[in-house]
Design a protein around this motif. Sequence first.
Motif, PDB file in Angstrom:
ATOM      1  N   PHE A  72       0.834  -1.209   0.000  1.00 38.96           N
ATOM      2  CA  PHE A  72       0.000   0.000   0.000  1.00 38.96           C
ATOM      3  C   PHE A  72       0.867   1.256   0.000  1.00 38.96           C
ATOM      4  O   PHE A  72       0.677   2.164  -0.828  1.00 38.96           O
ATOM      5  CB  PHE A  72      -0.921  -0.020   1.217  1.00 38.96           C
ATOM      6  CG  PHE A  72      -1.713   1.235   1.392  1.00 38.96           C
ATOM      7  CD1 PHE A  72      -2.672   1.596   0.475  1.00 38.96           C
ATOM      8  CD2 PHE A  72      -1.490   2.066   2.475  1.00 38.96           C
ATOM      9  CE1 PHE A  72      -3.392   2.752   0.627  1.00 38.96           C
ATOM     10  CE2 PHE A  72      -2.205   3.222   2.639  1.00 38.96           C
ATOM     11  CZ  PHE A  72      -3.161   3.566   1.712  1.00 38.96           C
ATOM     12  N   ILE A  73       1.855   1.292   0.914  1.00 36.01           N
ATOM     13  CA  ILE A  73       2.689   2.502   1.019  1.00 36.01           C
ATOM     14  C   ILE A  73       3.492   2.706  -0.265  1.00 36.01           C
ATOM     15  O   ILE A  73       3.607   3.823  -0.773  1.00 36.01           O
ATOM     16  CB  ILE A  73       3.596   2.417   2.257  1.00 36.01           C
ATOM     17  CG1 ILE A  73       2.741   2.493   3.510  1.00 36.01           C
ATOM     18  CG2 ILE A  73       4.611   3.533   2.277  1.00 36.01           C
ATOM     19  CD1 ILE A  73       3.521   2.385   4.775  1.00 36.01           C
ATOM     20  N   VAL A  76       1.193   4.038  -2.979  1.00 29.18           N
ATOM     21  CA  VAL A  76       0.850   5.447  -2.743  1.00 29.18           C
ATOM     22  C   VAL A  76       2.025   6.346  -3.100  1.00 29.18           C
ATOM     23  O   VAL A  76       1.861   7.399  -3.739  1.00 29.18           O
ATOM     24  CB  VAL A  76       0.415   5.648  -1.277  1.00 29.18           C
ATOM     25  CG1 VAL A  76       0.346   7.121  -0.940  1.00 29.18           C
ATOM     26  CG2 VAL A  76      -0.920   5.009  -1.031  1.00 29.18           C
ATOM     27  N   ALA A  77       3.255   5.903  -2.738  1.00 31.95           N
ATOM     28  CA  ALA A  77       4.431   6.727  -3.043  1.00 31.95           C
ATOM     29  C   ALA A  77       4.637   6.850  -4.547  1.00 31.95           C
ATOM     30  O   ALA A  77       4.889   7.950  -5.060  1.00 31.95           O
ATOM     31  CB  ALA A  77       5.672   6.113  -2.384  1.00 31.95           C
ATOM     32  N   LYS A  80       1.992   9.176  -5.992  1.00 37.60           N
ATOM     33  CA  LYS A  80       2.241  10.583  -5.694  1.00 37.60           C
ATOM     34  C   LYS A  80       3.381  11.125  -6.550  1.00 37.60           C
ATOM     35  O   LYS A  80       3.341  12.259  -7.012  1.00 37.60           O
ATOM     36  CB  LYS A  80       2.550  10.748  -4.210  1.00 37.60           C
ATOM     37  CG  LYS A  80       2.406  12.182  -3.789  1.00 37.60           C
ATOM     38  CD  LYS A  80       2.381  12.354  -2.307  1.00 37.60           C
ATOM     39  CE  LYS A  80       2.376  13.821  -2.011  1.00 37.60           C
ATOM     40  NZ  LYS A  80       2.701  14.101  -0.629  1.00 37.60           N
ATOM     41  N   GLU A  83       1.958  11.764  -9.966  1.00 34.88           N
ATOM     42  CA  GLU A  83       1.002  12.866 -10.088  1.00 34.88           C
ATOM     43  C   GLU A  83       1.661  14.208  -9.841  1.00 34.88           C
ATOM     44  O   GLU A  83       1.403  15.178 -10.560  1.00 34.88           O
ATOM     45  CB  GLU A  83      -0.149  12.661  -9.107  1.00 34.88           C
ATOM     46  CG  GLU A  83      -1.298  13.627  -9.363  1.00 34.88           C
ATOM     47  CD  GLU A  83      -2.393  13.468  -8.340  1.00 34.88           C
ATOM     48  OE1 GLU A  83      -3.283  14.325  -8.326  1.00 34.88           O
ATOM     49  OE2 GLU A  83      -2.354  12.511  -7.556  1.00 34.88           O
ATOM     50  N   LYS A  84       2.521  14.296  -8.807  1.00 31.81           N
ATOM     51  CA  LYS A  84       3.036  15.604  -8.402  1.00 31.81           C
ATOM     52  C   LYS A  84       4.512  15.786  -8.697  1.00 31.81           C
ATOM     53  O   LYS A  84       5.025  16.890  -8.556  1.00 31.81           O
ATOM     54  CB  LYS A  84       2.796  15.809  -6.909  1.00 31.81           C
ATOM     55  CG  LYS A  84       1.317  15.808  -6.572  1.00 31.81           C
ATOM     56  CD  LYS A  84       1.076  16.315  -5.181  1.00 31.81           C
ATOM     57  CE  LYS A  84      -0.408  16.381  -4.904  1.00 31.81           C
ATOM     58  NZ  LYS A  84      -0.686  16.650  -3.509  1.00 31.81           N
ATOM     59  N   GLU A  86       6.984  14.948  -6.924  1.00 32.26           N
ATOM     60  CA  GLU A  86       7.792  14.810  -5.717  1.00 32.26           C
ATOM     61  C   GLU A  86       7.005  13.982  -4.715  1.00 32.26           C
ATOM     62  O   GLU A  86       5.775  13.996  -4.711  1.00 32.26           O
ATOM     63  CB  GLU A  86       8.164  16.169  -5.135  1.00 32.26           C
ATOM     64  CG  GLU A  86       6.971  17.057  -4.868  1.00 32.26           C
ATOM     65  CD  GLU A  86       7.366  18.411  -4.334  1.00 32.26           C
ATOM     66  OE1 GLU A  86       8.544  18.575  -4.021  1.00 32.26           O
ATOM     67  OE2 GLU A  86       6.488  19.276  -4.224  1.00 32.26           O
ATOM     68  N   ILE A  87       7.747  13.241  -3.872  1.00 27.63           N
ATOM     69  CA  ILE A  87       7.067  12.284  -2.995  1.00 27.63           C
ATOM     70  C   ILE A  87       6.715  12.930  -1.667  1.00 27.63           C
ATOM     71  O   ILE A  87       5.596  12.817  -1.175  1.00 27.63           O
ATOM     72  CB  ILE A  87       7.960  11.040  -2.796  1.00 27.63           C
ATOM     73  CG1 ILE A  87       8.154  10.361  -4.145  1.00 27.63           C
ATOM     74  CG2 ILE A  87       7.327  10.083  -1.824  1.00 27.63           C
ATOM     75  CD1 ILE A  87       9.027   9.160  -4.095  1.00 27.63           C
ATOM     76  N   ILE A  88       7.679  13.662  -1.064  1.00 25.62           N
ATOM     77  CA  ILE A  88       7.424  14.311   0.225  1.00 25.62           C
ATOM     78  C   ILE A  88       7.555  15.816   0.012  1.00 25.62           C
ATOM     79  O   ILE A  88       8.615  16.296  -0.394  1.00 25.62           O
ATOM     80  CB  ILE A  88       8.400  13.812   1.293  1.00 25.62           C
ATOM     81  CG1 ILE A  88       8.180  12.321   1.527  1.00 25.62           C
ATOM     82  CG2 ILE A  88       8.194  14.560   2.591  1.00 25.62           C
ATOM     83  CD1 ILE A  88       9.202  11.712   2.427  1.00 25.62           C
ATOM     84  N   GLU A  89       6.469  16.536   0.291  1.00 22.63           N
ATOM     85  CA  GLU A  89       6.515  17.990   0.105  1.00 22.63           C
ATOM     86  C   GLU A  89       6.896  18.661   1.416  1.00 22.63           C
ATOM     87  O   GLU A  89       6.659  18.130   2.496  1.00 22.63           O
ATOM     88  CB  GLU A  89       5.136  18.491  -0.339  1.00 22.63           C
ATOM     89  CG  GLU A  89       4.695  17.936  -1.658  1.00 22.63           C
ATOM     90  CD  GLU A  89       3.195  17.943  -1.765  1.00 22.63           C
ATOM     91  OE1 GLU A  89       2.662  18.749  -2.530  1.00 22.63           O
ATOM     92  OE2 GLU A  89       2.551  17.155  -1.056  1.00 22.63           O
ATOM     93  N   ARG A  90       7.490  19.836   1.283  1.00 20.64           N
ATOM     94  CA  ARG A  90       7.771  20.591   2.506  1.00 20.64           C
ATOM     95  C   ARG A  90       6.526  21.323   2.978  1.00 20.64           C
ATOM     96  O   ARG A  90       6.238  21.384   4.167  1.00 20.64           O
ATOM     97  CB  ARG A  90       8.913  21.579   2.260  1.00 20.64           C
ATOM     98  CG  ARG A  90       9.318  22.334   3.508  1.00 20.64           C
ATOM     99  CD  ARG A  90      10.639  23.008   3.341  1.00 20.64           C
ATOM    100  NE  ARG A  90      11.755  22.075   3.309  1.00 20.64           N
ATOM    101  CZ  ARG A  90      12.244  21.489   4.395  1.00 20.64           C
ATOM    102  NH1 ARG A  90      11.735  21.723   5.572  1.00 20.64           N
ATOM    103  NH2 ARG A  90      13.255  20.667   4.304  1.00 20.64           N
ATOM    104  N   ARG A  92       2.413  21.755   1.578  1.00 17.31           N
ATOM    105  CA  ARG A  92       1.560  21.307   0.475  1.00 17.31           C
ATOM    106  C   ARG A  92       0.667  22.398  -0.059  1.00 17.31           C
ATOM    107  O   ARG A  92      -0.108  22.193  -0.974  1.00 17.31           O
ATOM    108  CB  ARG A  92       0.748  20.098   0.928  1.00 17.31           C
ATOM    109  CG  ARG A  92      -0.528  20.351   1.667  1.00 17.31           C
ATOM    110  CD  ARG A  92      -1.027  19.070   2.275  1.00 17.31           C
ATOM    111  NE  ARG A  92      -0.953  19.186   3.732  1.00 17.31           N
ATOM    112  CZ  ARG A  92      -2.040  19.378   4.475  1.00 17.31           C
ATOM    113  NH1 ARG A  92      -3.207  19.399   3.933  1.00 17.31           N
ATOM    114  NH2 ARG A  92      -1.920  19.521   5.776  1.00 17.31           N
TER     115      ARG A  92
END
Lengths: 94, 143
Positions: A72-73, A76-77, A80, A83-84, A86-90, A92
């Motif tokens: 699942f994780i 999702v990664a 993301k 779609e965007k 980048e995986i982790i945004e500072r 959002r």
Amino acid sequence: MLHTILQLTLLLVSLSMLGLIYRLIKGPTTPDRVVALDAIGINLIAIIALVSMLLDTFAFLEVILLLGILAFIGTVAFSKFLEKGEIIERDRDH
Amino acid sequence: MKKPKTNDVILQTVTNVVTFIIVLFSLSLFFAGHYTPGGGFIGGLMTSAAIVLMLLAYDLDTVANILPIDYKILTAVGLLIAVATGAGALLFDVPFLTHAYDYFYLPLLGKTSLHTAVLFDTGVYLVVIGVTMTIIQTIGVSE
């Protein structure tokens, strides 16, 4: 009897995994490959459950839940990232 | 480049529910480590997986507000606990890292075996969370 059925089921799940690996290699777009990877993870869960029945042990049951969470994780990664970008945004909001 | 505004309401709602399940599973793995598969390492990895899921659904600043933890300090505390558990054996005139256990009668739980290896495992658990989250927070942000 149950032993034979379990081995037959393992064979069938392996065949479906082969089909998914074909989609993973061939898949024209990246989302195809991501969905194939997710389904391979779910098939792996089925294989672990069948093998733990064949070996008659409870020791692998944690692995099943673990693989479900990790699949699942991971999916999702990947989504993301697709779609965007980048995986982790500072932050959002922007 | 101005990106179109997106709405992650399904991902965030699922995350709010699933994070608790993952944390409970990681605690269960951690405490079951003595008798069944599991232990500090995989428990810590699962806890950091829950935090990573929150990072995916929200962002770094929000998660830092929810969990105001400096993961480098968490790593240091974990190492301190592990070393202190080993050094505690020296107080009883036995070699370094000798562990002891006994059976205690606790309220609600009944006869329970308490083992000092759990303290060592707590150190491992904290170090694994600290190192994993430090790596992910350092390389995860694209600047």
